[in-house]
Design a protein around this motif. Structure first.
Motif, PDB file in Angstrom:
ATOM      1  N   MET A 119      -8.378  -8.167  -6.693  1.00  0.00           N
ATOM      2  CA  MET A 119      -8.757  -8.077  -5.428  1.00  0.00           C
ATOM      3  C   MET A 119      -9.423  -7.070  -4.647  1.00  0.00           C
ATOM      4  O   MET A 119     -10.216  -7.028  -3.764  1.00  0.00           O
ATOM      5  CB  MET A 119      -7.479  -8.868  -4.648  1.00  0.00           C
ATOM      6  CG  MET A 119      -8.158  -9.475  -3.342  1.00  0.00           C
ATOM      7  SD  MET A 119      -9.638 -10.468  -3.332  1.00  0.00           S
ATOM      8  CE  MET A 119      -8.732 -12.216  -3.877  1.00  0.00           C
ATOM      9  N   VAL A 120      -8.674  -5.769  -5.013  1.00  0.00           N
ATOM     10  CA  VAL A 120      -9.126  -4.541  -4.431  1.00  0.00           C
ATOM     11  C   VAL A 120     -10.440  -4.264  -4.804  1.00  0.00           C
ATOM     12  O   VAL A 120     -11.290  -3.601  -3.979  1.00  0.00           O
ATOM     13  CB  VAL A 120      -7.912  -3.414  -4.730  1.00  0.00           C
ATOM     14  CG1 VAL A 120      -8.021  -3.031  -6.193  1.00  0.00           C
ATOM     15  CG2 VAL A 120      -8.377  -2.354  -4.191  1.00  0.00           C
ATOM     16  N   ASN A 121     -10.774  -4.657  -5.961  1.00  0.00           N
ATOM     17  CA  ASN A 121     -12.239  -4.452  -6.425  1.00  0.00           C
ATOM     18  C   ASN A 121     -13.135  -5.531  -5.815  1.00  0.00           C
ATOM     19  O   ASN A 121     -14.276  -4.844  -5.558  1.00  0.00           O
ATOM     20  CB  ASN A 121     -12.314  -4.298  -8.087  1.00  0.00           C
ATOM     21  CG  ASN A 121     -11.798  -2.965  -8.781  1.00  0.00           C
ATOM     22  OD1 ASN A 121     -11.645  -2.215  -7.927  1.00  0.00           O
ATOM     23  ND2 ASN A 121     -11.232  -3.256  -9.954  1.00  0.00           N
ATOM     24  N   ILE A 122     -12.693  -6.496  -5.702  1.00  0.00           N
ATOM     25  CA  ILE A 122     -13.471  -7.441  -5.277  1.00  0.00           C
ATOM     26  C   ILE A 122     -13.903  -7.335  -3.724  1.00  0.00           C
ATOM     27  O   ILE A 122     -14.858  -7.198  -3.424  1.00  0.00           O
ATOM     28  CB  ILE A 122     -12.905  -9.075  -5.107  1.00  0.00           C
ATOM     29  CG1 ILE A 122     -12.869  -9.420  -6.371  1.00  0.00           C
ATOM     30  CG2 ILE A 122     -13.549  -9.930  -4.262  1.00  0.00           C
ATOM     31  CD1 ILE A 122     -11.812 -10.806  -6.775  1.00  0.00           C
ATOM     32  N   ASP A 123     -12.679  -6.688  -3.031  1.00  0.00           N
ATOM     33  CA  ASP A 123     -13.203  -6.165  -1.523  1.00  0.00           C
ATOM     34  C   ASP A 123     -13.890  -5.349  -1.489  1.00  0.00           C
ATOM     35  O   ASP A 123     -14.697  -4.999  -0.493  1.00  0.00           O
ATOM     36  CB  ASP A 123     -11.702  -6.248  -0.745  1.00  0.00           C
ATOM     37  CG  ASP A 123     -10.786  -7.403  -0.583  1.00  0.00           C
ATOM     38  OD1 ASP A 123     -11.312  -8.257  -0.588  1.00  0.00           O
ATOM     39  OD2 ASP A 123      -9.679  -7.242  -0.249  1.00  0.00           O
ATOM     40  N   ARG A 124     -13.865  -4.389  -2.416  1.00  0.00           N
ATOM     41  CA  ARG A 124     -14.709  -3.116  -2.284  1.00  0.00           C
ATOM     42  C   ARG A 124     -16.190  -3.544  -2.497  1.00  0.00           C
ATOM     43  O   ARG A 124     -17.060  -2.807  -1.820  1.00  0.00           O
ATOM     44  CB  ARG A 124     -14.188  -2.269  -3.345  1.00  0.00           C
ATOM     45  CG  ARG A 124     -13.335  -1.417  -3.371  1.00  0.00           C
ATOM     46  CD  ARG A 124     -13.067  -0.139  -4.366  1.00  0.00           C
ATOM     47  NE  ARG A 124     -11.758   0.258  -4.160  1.00  0.00           N
ATOM     48  CZ  ARG A 124     -10.584   0.280  -5.076  1.00  0.00           C
ATOM     49  NH1 ARG A 124     -10.884  -0.448  -6.188  1.00  0.00           N
ATOM     50  NH2 ARG A 124      -9.609   1.092  -5.002  1.00  0.00           N
ATOM     51  N   PHE A 126     -17.314  -6.542  -1.764  1.00  0.00           N
ATOM     52  CA  PHE A 126     -17.711  -7.332  -0.590  1.00  0.00           C
ATOM     53  C   PHE A 126     -17.988  -6.612   0.549  1.00  0.00           C
ATOM     54  O   PHE A 126     -18.886  -6.827   1.400  1.00  0.00           O
ATOM     55  CB  PHE A 126     -16.620  -8.633  -0.566  1.00  0.00           C
ATOM     56  CG  PHE A 126     -17.004  -9.714  -1.203  1.00  0.00           C
ATOM     57  CD1 PHE A 126     -17.006 -11.015  -0.585  1.00  0.00           C
ATOM     58  CD2 PHE A 126     -17.113 -10.016  -2.392  1.00  0.00           C
ATOM     59  CE1 PHE A 126     -17.216 -12.224  -1.212  1.00  0.00           C
ATOM     60  CE2 PHE A 126     -17.616 -10.834  -3.129  1.00  0.00           C
ATOM     61  CZ  PHE A 126     -17.516 -11.907  -2.663  1.00  0.00           C
ATOM     62  N   ASN A 127     -17.101  -5.459   0.877  1.00  0.00           N
ATOM     63  CA  ASN A 127     -17.298  -4.730   2.050  1.00  0.00           C
ATOM     64  C   ASN A 127     -18.727  -3.794   1.783  1.00  0.00           C
ATOM     65  O   ASN A 127     -19.231  -3.391   2.688  1.00  0.00           O
ATOM     66  CB  ASN A 127     -16.047  -3.809   1.974  1.00  0.00           C
ATOM     67  CG  ASN A 127     -14.979  -4.538   2.695  1.00  0.00           C
ATOM     68  OD1 ASN A 127     -15.013  -5.634   3.159  1.00  0.00           O
ATOM     69  ND2 ASN A 127     -13.748  -4.163   2.102  1.00  0.00           N
ATOM     70  N   GLN A 132     -18.743 -10.761   2.730  1.00  0.00           N
ATOM     71  CA  GLN A 132     -17.709 -11.361   3.290  1.00  0.00           C
ATOM     72  C   GLN A 132     -18.001 -12.719   3.988  1.00  0.00           C
ATOM     73  O   GLN A 132     -17.300 -13.472   3.939  1.00  0.00           O
ATOM     74  CB  GLN A 132     -16.872 -10.395   4.324  1.00  0.00           C
ATOM     75  CG  GLN A 132     -16.113  -9.180   3.541  1.00  0.00           C
ATOM     76  CD  GLN A 132     -14.786  -9.584   2.615  1.00  0.00           C
ATOM     77  OE1 GLN A 132     -14.618 -10.703   2.543  1.00  0.00           O
ATOM     78  NE2 GLN A 132     -14.244  -8.571   2.390  1.00  0.00           N
ATOM     79  N   LYS A 138     -11.954 -16.397  -1.984  1.00  0.00           N
ATOM     80  CA  LYS A 138     -12.162 -15.294  -2.819  1.00  0.00           C
ATOM     81  C   LYS A 138     -10.812 -15.361  -3.573  1.00  0.00           C
ATOM     82  O   LYS A 138      -9.675 -15.288  -3.242  1.00  0.00           O
ATOM     83  CB  LYS A 138     -12.338 -13.957  -2.451  1.00  0.00           C
ATOM     84  CG  LYS A 138     -13.413 -13.533  -1.563  1.00  0.00           C
ATOM     85  CD  LYS A 138     -13.650 -12.307  -1.255  1.00  0.00           C
ATOM     86  CE  LYS A 138     -12.452 -11.824  -0.345  1.00  0.00           C
ATOM     87  NZ  LYS A 138     -12.495 -10.650   0.265  1.00  0.00           N
ATOM     88  N   SER A 140      -9.056 -13.779  -7.080  1.00  0.00           N
ATOM     89  CA  SER A 140      -8.827 -12.946  -8.342  1.00  0.00           C
ATOM     90  C   SER A 140      -7.879 -13.408  -9.439  1.00  0.00           C
ATOM     91  O   SER A 140      -6.808 -13.889  -9.190  1.00  0.00           O
ATOM     92  CB  SER A 140      -8.288 -11.571  -7.808  1.00  0.00           C
ATOM     93  OG  SER A 140      -7.716 -10.950  -9.036  1.00  0.00           O
TER      94      SER A 140
END
Length: 218
Positions: A119-124, A126-127, A132, A138, A140
């Motif tokens: 999820m940390v990579n997904i958020d990177r 998306f941001n 978003q 989302k 993971s």
């Protein structure tokens, strides 16, 4: 399997479908492999595509009979990936990905992300690329019990969409992801990304090589 009519939810994979990150994932993996002094063949590496990083390292440890903690290797690889992600100015979304996401969102179609990435990579992603606002949920694969090719991630995506499987489609670029969608009994488009190495897409219900083709069906 017939394409749903109407399509009410599109479930996206991320790496190789939304973002061309496969090359930096590969660099991060191979730096980690080199630190372990193992030689990973192209065939073995390609078999990891679409699986979670944890699953990939569990298989690596079993294959080479290593005395290593897979979760420590996950963190090692993740740190290497972050370095590439933050320092590669040429990292871009897949051509046409944001446009099709905006098109589907404007039509009122629910979008769900179902990625094996943490999820940390997904958020990177998306941001960095301002995604978003378009997605209802989302997921993971790193947070689930099983990894693609197990269908768990897509079964969960359907639940979060609040629609029936018969009104959902999946977009995937890997054979592991396509098998997961097949086993979840969801119609799956194989996206033929030239950067996704060694993927046949042979079990996809339909194969596309550009996102404008989706507009014919959705």
């Amino acid at each position: 399997m017939k394409i749903p009519s109407p399509v009410k939810c599109v479930i996206f994979d991320m790496d190789g479908v939304i973002i061309n990150s496969e090359e930096i994932h590969k660099k991060a993996y191979y730096e980690t492999f080199n630190s372990l002094n193992v030689i990973v063949s192209d065939t073995l590496y390609k078999s990891f595509t679409g699986s979670s990083t944890s699953n990939a390292f569990q298989r690596l440890i079993a294959h080479f009979n290593l005395d290593e903690d897979p979760e420590k290797l996950v963190l090692d690889k993740r740190e290497r990936y972050l370095g590439f992600f933050e320092n590669d100015p040429n990292l871009q979304l897949v051509y046409g990905a944001k446009e099709i996401i905006q098109y589907l969102h404007a039509k009122g179609i629910t979008l769900v992300l179902a990625s094996s990435s943490a999820m940390v990579n997904i958020d990177r992603v998306f941001n960095r690329f301002h995604l978003q606002q378009y997605f209802t949920a989302k997921i993971s694969g790193a947070d689930l019990i099983a990894s693609k090719p197990h269908p768990e991630i897509f079964n969960k995506a359907v639940i979060l969409s609040n629609f029936k499987k018969e009104n959902c489609i999946v977009i995937e670029d890997s054979d592991n992801g396509i098998k997961a969608a097949n086993d979840a009994q969801i119609f799956v488009f194989g996206y033929a990304n030239k950067l996704s190495e060694g993927q046949t897409l042979e079990n996809a219900n339909l194969v596309i090589d550009n996102f404008n083709a989706l507009k014919e069906f959705v």
